[in-house]
Design an enzyme around this catalytic site. Structure first.
Site, short mmCIF file in Angstrom:
data_model
loop_
_atom_site.label_atom_id
_atom_site.label_comp_id
_atom_site.label_asym_id
_atom_site.label_seq_id
_atom_site.Cartn_x
_atom_site.Cartn_y
_atom_site.Cartn_z
CE LYS A 1 6.50 3.92 -11.72
NZ LYS A 1 6.22 3.13 -10.54
CB THR B 1 4.49 4.38 -2.70
OG1 THR B 1 5.02 3.18 -3.20
CG2 THR B 1 5.55 5.11 -1.93
CB THR C 1 3.37 5.34 -9.24
OG1 THR C 1 4.40 4.45 -8.80
CG2 THR C 1 3.24 6.50 -8.30
CG ASP C 2 4.23 -0.32 -9.87
OD1 ASP C 2 4.92 0.68 -9.66
OD2 ASP C 2 4.55 -1.48 -9.52
N1 GLU Z 1 4.14 -1.11 -6.72
C1 GLU Z 1 3.39 -0.32 -5.83
C2 GLU Z 1 2.15 0.25 -6.46
O1 GLU Z 1 2.09 0.57 -7.61
C3 GLU Z 1 4.19 0.76 -5.20
C4 GLU Z 1 4.70 1.77 -6.19
C5 GLU Z 1 4.12 3.13 -5.96
O2 GLU Z 1 3.05 3.34 -5.42
O3 GLU Z 1 4.81 4.03 -6.37
O4 GLU Z 1 1.18 0.39 -5.76
#
Ligand code: GLU
Length: 449
Positions: free
Chosen positions: A261, A107, A182-183
């Site tokens: 997370k 993201t 973040t995942d």
């Molecule tokens: N699911 C995606 C990832 O982990 C977007 C979530 C994010 O970056 O917060 O890359």
């Protein structure tokens, strides 16, 4: 990557919704304002994915709202022009430190696609730096794209490529920021921690929960805090820097081995588990370090990973075949996310639990050829396999208790089995506290901190 969805998809909406949309010549991907019950919202019309009678609008804050057509007033708005940020001009300031930003996607490296309202991993490093110009006041910034993907798609091979890139380039910079989805950022931070032990520079992973082009984005603050931490601390090693709370006042820097997370969407989703964060950092450069000892060992990249390793959650009704199937396809290591202190259903106490004896014999068989390590699905607190008979019997069957999050244990096991083919050496490495990954003393203040 998002799939282009054009106006035809309005066919998915109910006749009542379509009529309202057609009257205003609004198609999927158009900006609109919606008034309902005296409340006016603006956003992008999304394709219908569920109830055909519910109009789905992605609001500017990133959230989707569903609205039924009764009493609704809608108006088409002008499409925003995509203003591409100007290319950065790099004028090196000799008085400043230099940071390399390595982009992997997620993201933080995304923007809303105004055609679909979905989020794409499409931002270039220049876009990102241009959207956070304050970075240039903190340090000289260089940026490169390593990958451009969502982090759920990252493979252990990507961790190794990233580790190699950092090992090759770190000497030329005062620190490295890795932008990341973040995942799975906490898997990558654990992998880099093991692969880049004793790296003498800070390697700070940064993500964001909202894309950089949204008003509510946490990207800028997380990046600025990471840059300030690199410039204003003596930290060396791998860590994750993310929002500390729901206000935009400071970030926490978490150990790459103990972070997780803990929420799907909050900006303060990341928590240190069983330890306190390494530091509290503000965008203006205040750094409050907690107890920290800079590693002094020699930096030697150890970049290898055995992919035949699984992370398996124990649950009521757990069947021995679930575990056995991994053995059958040649897996060399399993991390169990046990119940409570590190348990699995191995006690045959009545007719219904007779099959539990089979689980114990599968475990005994598998620990002769590979490694089974035990963590706890409680996440917080020590794995204690000497407390109940279940834990003792599991240990006698060869299960190794480890004091880590299940994700860090999974990464450690893959890394350990990548270092050696010798099972006894690998088992000893799993028990060893190589770099503080096994928590010896839990800080009581850290629970749900
Ligand atoms: N699911 C995606 C990832 O982990 C977007 C979530 C994010 O970056 O917060 O890359």
């Amino acid at each position: 990557m998002s799939v282009g969805i054009k106006g035809d998809d309005i066919m998915d909406y109910s006749p009542a919704v379509k009529k309202i949309l057609a009257k205003e010549k609004i198609e999927v991907g158009n900006r609109l304002s919606v008034e309902k019950g005296g409340k006016i919202s603006e956003g992008v019309l999304m394709p219908n994915t569920g109830d055909p009678n519910v109009l789905v609008v992605k609001l500017d804050n990133g959230y989707n709202v569903g609205l039924t057509p009764e009493g609704i007033k809608i108006k088409k708005l002008a499409q925003p022009k995509r203003v591409l940020p100007k290319k950065m001009k790099y004028e090196r300031d000799e008085s400043k430190k230099t940071i390399l930003i390595l982009h992997t996607g997620g993201t933080i490296a995304s923007r809303i696609d105004y055609e679909t309202g979905a989020v794409n991993t499409s931002i270039t490093p220049e876009d990102l730096i241009a959207s956070v110009p304050e970075l240039a006041a903190i340090a000289n910034i260089r940026a490169e794209i390593v990958f451009q993907m969502f982090s759920e798609d990252l493979e252990p091979d990507h961790w190794m490529l990233l580790a190699k890139k950092i090992a090759q380039d770190y000497e030329r910079y005062d620190g490295i920021i890795v932008t990341h989805g973040t995942d799975t950022i906490h898997y990558t931070s654990a992998a880099l921690s093991f692969m880049l032990q004793n790296i003498p520079k800070p390697v700070i992973l940064v993500g964001s929960q909202r894309s950089s082009d949204r008003g509510s984005s946490d990207a800028a603050m997380n990046l600025l805090c990471a840059a300030q931490f690199i410039v204003n601390s003596n930290f060396a090693g791998v860590a994750v820097c993310m929002h500390a709370n729901m206000d935009d006042d400071y970030c926490y820097v978490h150990s790459g081995l103990h972070v997780r997370k803990m929420h799907t969407s909050r900006r303060d989703s990341f928590r240190s588990i069983d330890v306190m964060p390494i530091a509290k950092v503000s965008t203006s450069g205040t750094v409050e370090m907690s107890e920290y000892k800079k590693p002094s060992g020699e930096f030697k990249p150890l970049i290898a990973f055995e992919k035949k390793v699984a992370l398996v959650k124990v649950h009521p009704g757990f069947n021995h075949r679930e575990l056995e199937s991994y053995g059958k396809i040649g897996y060399r290591g399993i991390v169990l996310e046990g119940t409570g202190l590190g348990h699995a259903p191995i006690n045959a106490v009545d007719k219904l639990t007779k099959h539990h004896a089979l689980l114990l014999s599968v475990i005994k068989k598998m620990t002769k050829k590979g490694i089974i390590a035990m963590t706890s699905q409680c996440l917080y607190g020590k794995v204690g396999m000497n407390v109940y008979s279940t834990g003792r019997v599991l240990q006698e069957a060869g299960v190794i208790p480890v004091q880590m999050t299940p994700e860090a244990a999974f990464v450690k096991l893959g890394w350990v089995l990548g270092q050696t083919k010798n099972l006894e050496v690998a088992k000893n490495l799993m028990v060893e506290n190589i770099m503080g990954e096994q928590i010896e003393r839990i800080d009581p203040k850290a629970f749900l901190f």
